[in-house]
Design a protein around this motif. Structure first.
Motif, PDB file in Angstrom:
ATOM      1  N   TYR A   1      14.143  -3.944   3.709  1.00  0.00           N
ATOM      2  CA  TYR A   1      13.333  -4.394   4.630  1.00  0.00           C
ATOM      3  C   TYR A   1      12.093  -5.022   3.971  1.00  0.00           C
ATOM      4  CZ  TYR A   1      15.964  -1.665   7.922  1.00  0.00           C
ATOM      5  OH  TYR A   1      17.011  -1.223   8.847  1.00  0.00           O
ATOM      6  N   TYR A   2      11.625  -4.251   2.662  1.00  0.00           N
ATOM      7  CA  TYR A   2      10.359  -4.544   2.229  1.00  0.00           C
ATOM      8  C   TYR A   2      10.526  -5.558   1.212  1.00  0.00           C
ATOM      9  CZ  TYR A   2       9.474  -0.397   4.803  1.00  0.00           C
ATOM     10  OH  TYR A   2       9.532   0.479   5.603  1.00  0.00           O
ATOM     11  N   ARG A   3       9.657  -6.763   1.139  1.00  0.00           N
ATOM     12  CA  ARG A   3       9.522  -7.837   0.313  1.00  0.00           C
ATOM     13  C   ARG A   3       8.383  -7.643  -0.647  1.00  0.00           C
ATOM     14  NH1 ARG A   3       9.365 -10.792   5.046  1.00  0.00           N
ATOM     15  NH2 ARG A   3       7.226 -11.735   4.438  1.00  0.00           N
ATOM     16  N   GLU A   4       8.101  -8.081  -1.857  1.00  0.00           N
ATOM     17  CA  GLU A   4       7.140  -8.209  -2.677  1.00  0.00           C
ATOM     18  C   GLU A   4       5.649  -7.940  -1.865  1.00  0.00           C
ATOM     19  OE1 GLU A   4       7.084 -10.708  -5.849  1.00  0.00           O
ATOM     20  OE2 GLU A   4       8.962 -10.283  -6.504  1.00  0.00           O
ATOM     21  N   THR A   5       5.747  -8.957  -0.737  1.00  0.00           N
ATOM     22  CA  THR A   5       4.222  -9.041   0.134  1.00  0.00           C
ATOM     23  C   THR A   5       4.005  -7.626   0.608  1.00  0.00           C
ATOM     24  OG1 THR A   5       3.092 -10.288   1.612  1.00  0.00           O
ATOM     25  CG2 THR A   5       5.302 -10.199   1.848  1.00  0.00           C
ATOM     26  N   HIS A   6       5.006  -6.992   1.035  1.00  0.00           N
ATOM     27  CA  HIS A   6       4.929  -5.790   1.679  1.00  0.00           C
ATOM     28  C   HIS A   6       4.425  -4.691   0.650  1.00  0.00           C
ATOM     29  CE1 HIS A   6       8.046  -7.703   4.495  1.00  0.00           C
ATOM     30  NE2 HIS A   6       6.813  -7.688   5.396  1.00  0.00           N
ATOM     31  N   ILE A   7       5.201  -4.620  -0.369  1.00  0.00           N
ATOM     32  CA  ILE A   7       4.789  -3.816  -1.360  1.00  0.00           C
ATOM     33  C   ILE A   7       3.357  -3.887  -2.020  1.00  0.00           C
ATOM     34  CG2 ILE A   7       5.275  -2.587  -3.413  1.00  0.00           C
ATOM     35  CD1 ILE A   7       7.591  -2.122  -1.448  1.00  0.00           C
ATOM     36  N   ALA A   8       2.905  -5.146  -2.144  1.00  0.00           N
ATOM     37  CA  ALA A   8       1.519  -5.341  -2.597  1.00  0.00           C
ATOM     38  C   ALA A   8       0.325  -4.924  -1.280  1.00  0.00           C
ATOM     39  CB  ALA A   8       1.423  -6.825  -2.853  1.00  0.00           C
ATOM     40  N   TRP A   9       1.033  -5.193  -0.297  1.00  0.00           N
ATOM     41  CA  TRP A   9       0.190  -4.913   0.829  1.00  0.00           C
ATOM     42  C   TRP A   9      -0.062  -3.286   0.896  1.00  0.00           C
ATOM     43  CZ3 TRP A   9      -3.811  -5.078   3.942  1.00  0.00           C
ATOM     44  CH2 TRP A   9      -4.024  -4.749   5.102  1.00  0.00           C
ATOM     45  N   GLN A  10       1.002  -2.715   0.762  1.00  0.00           N
ATOM     46  CA  GLN A  10       0.888  -1.122   0.864  1.00  0.00           C
ATOM     47  C   GLN A  10       0.054  -0.781  -0.097  1.00  0.00           C
ATOM     48  OE1 GLN A  10       2.009   1.304  -1.056  1.00  0.00           O
ATOM     49  NE2 GLN A  10       1.519   3.010   0.218  1.00  0.00           N
ATOM     50  N   LYS A  11       0.201  -0.986  -1.300  1.00  0.00           N
ATOM     51  CA  LYS A  11      -0.858  -0.635  -2.366  1.00  0.00           C
ATOM     52  C   LYS A  11      -2.230  -0.879  -2.035  1.00  0.00           C
ATOM     53  CE  LYS A  11       2.555  -0.880  -5.989  1.00  0.00           C
ATOM     54  NZ  LYS A  11       2.872  -1.766  -7.423  1.00  0.00           N
ATOM     55  N   ALA A  12      -2.613  -1.991  -1.627  1.00  0.00           N
ATOM     56  CA  ALA A  12      -4.023  -2.396  -1.293  1.00  0.00           C
ATOM     57  C   ALA A  12      -4.484  -1.748   0.091  1.00  0.00           C
ATOM     58  CB  ALA A  12      -4.003  -3.996  -1.104  1.00  0.00           C
ATOM     59  N   CYS A  13      -3.427  -1.766   1.162  1.00  0.00           N
ATOM     60  CA  CYS A  13      -3.882  -1.125   2.258  1.00  0.00           C
ATOM     61  C   CYS A  13      -4.260   0.332   1.980  1.00  0.00           C
ATOM     62  CB  CYS A  13      -2.835  -1.197   3.330  1.00  0.00           C
ATOM     63  SG  CYS A  13      -2.907  -0.512   4.730  1.00  0.00           S
ATOM     64  N   HIS A  14      -3.176   1.035   1.242  1.00  0.00           N
ATOM     65  CA  HIS A  14      -3.422   2.509   0.878  1.00  0.00           C
ATOM     66  C   HIS A  14      -4.539   2.743   0.198  1.00  0.00           C
ATOM     67  CE1 HIS A  14      -2.608   6.411  -0.435  1.00  0.00           C
ATOM     68  NE2 HIS A  14      -2.895   6.154  -1.589  1.00  0.00           N
ATOM     69  N   ALA A  15      -5.027   2.036  -0.693  1.00  0.00           N
ATOM     70  CA  ALA A  15      -6.327   2.270  -1.457  1.00  0.00           C
ATOM     71  C   ALA A  15      -7.565   2.234  -0.344  1.00  0.00           C
ATOM     72  CB  ALA A  15      -6.521   1.420  -2.634  1.00  0.00           C
TER      73      ALA A  15
END
Length: 441
Positions: free
Chosen positions: A20-34
């Protein structure tokens, strides 16, 4: 890097592959989490104990455009770009946003395990703005959306009443036109309205004509400081920081231009709006269940009783296993659901997934109940104490009714889901029937 406690993270964040998760999703998760860790998660328990979230937190989220992810995907790109919003946290462009990004945001907002603090920031924005975007006139949008989307003014969704909870068709608050036809006079009460205390406006369900669903309309009603409006905070068992409000409306004068869409279409607007609400509730509640179960798991690996650590007791492992199976099954369904949302048009999703959205929301509450109860029982006396090592379990368990009642109570959701599935089945089978008199093949 230390291995995560079992059940503490979704599989895709535990190093397991996912379709389900593309690179944009993983990058968003990291920024969102921080961002959320800094501005919300690390403070959430203190705010919950204090009973309120500082007012500046909403402005911090608004300044970073971190309220925008509350909206249903796809985002209103044209409006956001007009307001100078082209991406979020420099990570995701508005036009690339999909429901998986929304799910990541909702999951991270609930990472503390407490629903009150995030609800104090997002509920009104999430559920009161979309009807204006979808059904509001150009004049209404131009007048109100800039301040609402930028977080300069706050808004709430006001549907529920003392005598009409999940029974939306039973709403009694009236909006009667004045003799000159230029205003509505609104009279009635609204109860259990999240964020109401801080809201300048409400997207409000009102009765503009006779009884039943066809008499309902949506109206943008001014609140704070407006003549005839009085609001007071309601003390609730959970979600204590979310600003649950009782609103009284006594001859409140509202311009007819504040009508959202058409008179008599309120029920339809409300029902389509509920799908986004119920899905995001399901996502956040599933994270709450994860926090509760992971806390219990960690506790059982170090707590000693009867001469051994709790995890060595078969009955303890059995209880954790049952709750864990429910949790991971629910999350797998949520991921599948969200992925389907990225592939279906809004009108298709409302038909195909509307009933299932209600079911997913109901099931999330059931899973939270199981995981929270498991945590409290395994923490023992510590889980019955709103302080110390079992505090998170105690507070999450207190939040369980807040997952099973708002957004449509559990029994109503279960019934609605099956009725919608039956309706879809009959619609499809009717399409396959031959017209009378047609020849047989």
């Amino acid at each position: 890097m230390a291995k995560a406690i079992p059940f503490s993270e979704p599989p895709y964040l535990s190093g397991l592959p996912s379709p389900y998760y593309r690179e944009t999703h993983i990058a968003w998760q990291k920024a969102c989490h921080a961002f959320i860790q800094e501005h919300l998660t690390q403070h959430a328990m203190d705010w919950e104990r204090d009973g309120s979230v500082p007012g500046n937190v909403f402005q911090e989220f608004a300044a970073a455009n971190m309220l925008v992810p509350c909206l249903p995907a796809p985002l209103p790109v044209e409006w956001l770009k007009r307001l100078g919003i082209h991406d979020i946290l420099g990570t995701v462009k508005m036009e690339d946003w999909d429901y998986i990004h929304t799910a990541i945001f909702t999951d991270e907002m609930s990472r503390s395990g407490l629903q009150g603090p995030p609800a104090s920031l997002t509920t009104g924005y999430s559920y009161a703005i979309p009807p204006i975007l979808k059904f509001g006139s150009t004049r209404l949008q131009e007048c109100f959306l800039p301040d609402l989307l930028l977080g300069k003014k706050r808004i709430c969704i006001a549907i529920t009443e003392p005598e009409a909870g999940s029974d939306v068709a039973g709403i009694q608050t009236t909006a009667t036109k004045t003799a000159d036809g230029k205003h509505y006079m609104v009279n009635g009460t609204k109860k259990w309205i999240t964020n109401g205390l801080w809201s300048s406006y409400a997207t409000m369900a009102v009765r503009t004509s006779g009884p039943g669903p066809t008499g309902l309309s949506l109206l943008l009603v001014p609140l704070l400081g407006h003549p005839g409006v009085s609001m007071r905070r309601i003390k609730v068992g959970g979600h204590t920081t979310s600003g649950t409000t009782f609103i009284e409306l006594d001859e409140v004068k509202v311009p007819v231009e504040n009508l959202i869409g058409e008179e008599g279409q309120g029920m339809r607007y409300i029902m389509t709006n509920f799908n986004h609400e119920r899905l995001t509730i399901a996502i956040g509640v599933t994270r709450q269940a994860r926090v509760a179960l992971a806390a219990a798991f960690e506790y059982c690996m170090r707590r000693e009783a009867f001469g051994k650590i709790l995890m060595e007791q078969p009955v303890v492992r059995h209880r954790l296993a049952k709750a864990g199976a429910l949790l991971e099954s629910q999350w797998a369904w949520i991921e599948q659901f969200v992925f389907q949302m990225t592939k279906l048009k809004k009108v298709e999703a409302d038909v195909e997934l509307g009933g299932l959205t209600a079911l997913a929301k109901a099931q999330a509450g059931i899973v939270l109940d199981e995981c929270a109860r498991c945590a409290v029982l395994l923490f023992g006396g510590n889980g019955f104490t709103t302080a110390g090592m079992g505090e998170i379990a105690a507070r999450i368990y207190r939040d369980v009714p807040g997952a099973r009642i708002p957004g449509g109570s559990e029994d109503v959701m279960l019934d609605l889901a099956v009725r919608q599935l039956v309706k879809n089945y009959h619609s499809r089978t009717k399409m396959l029937e031959r017209p009378k008199g047609s020849s047989k093949l």
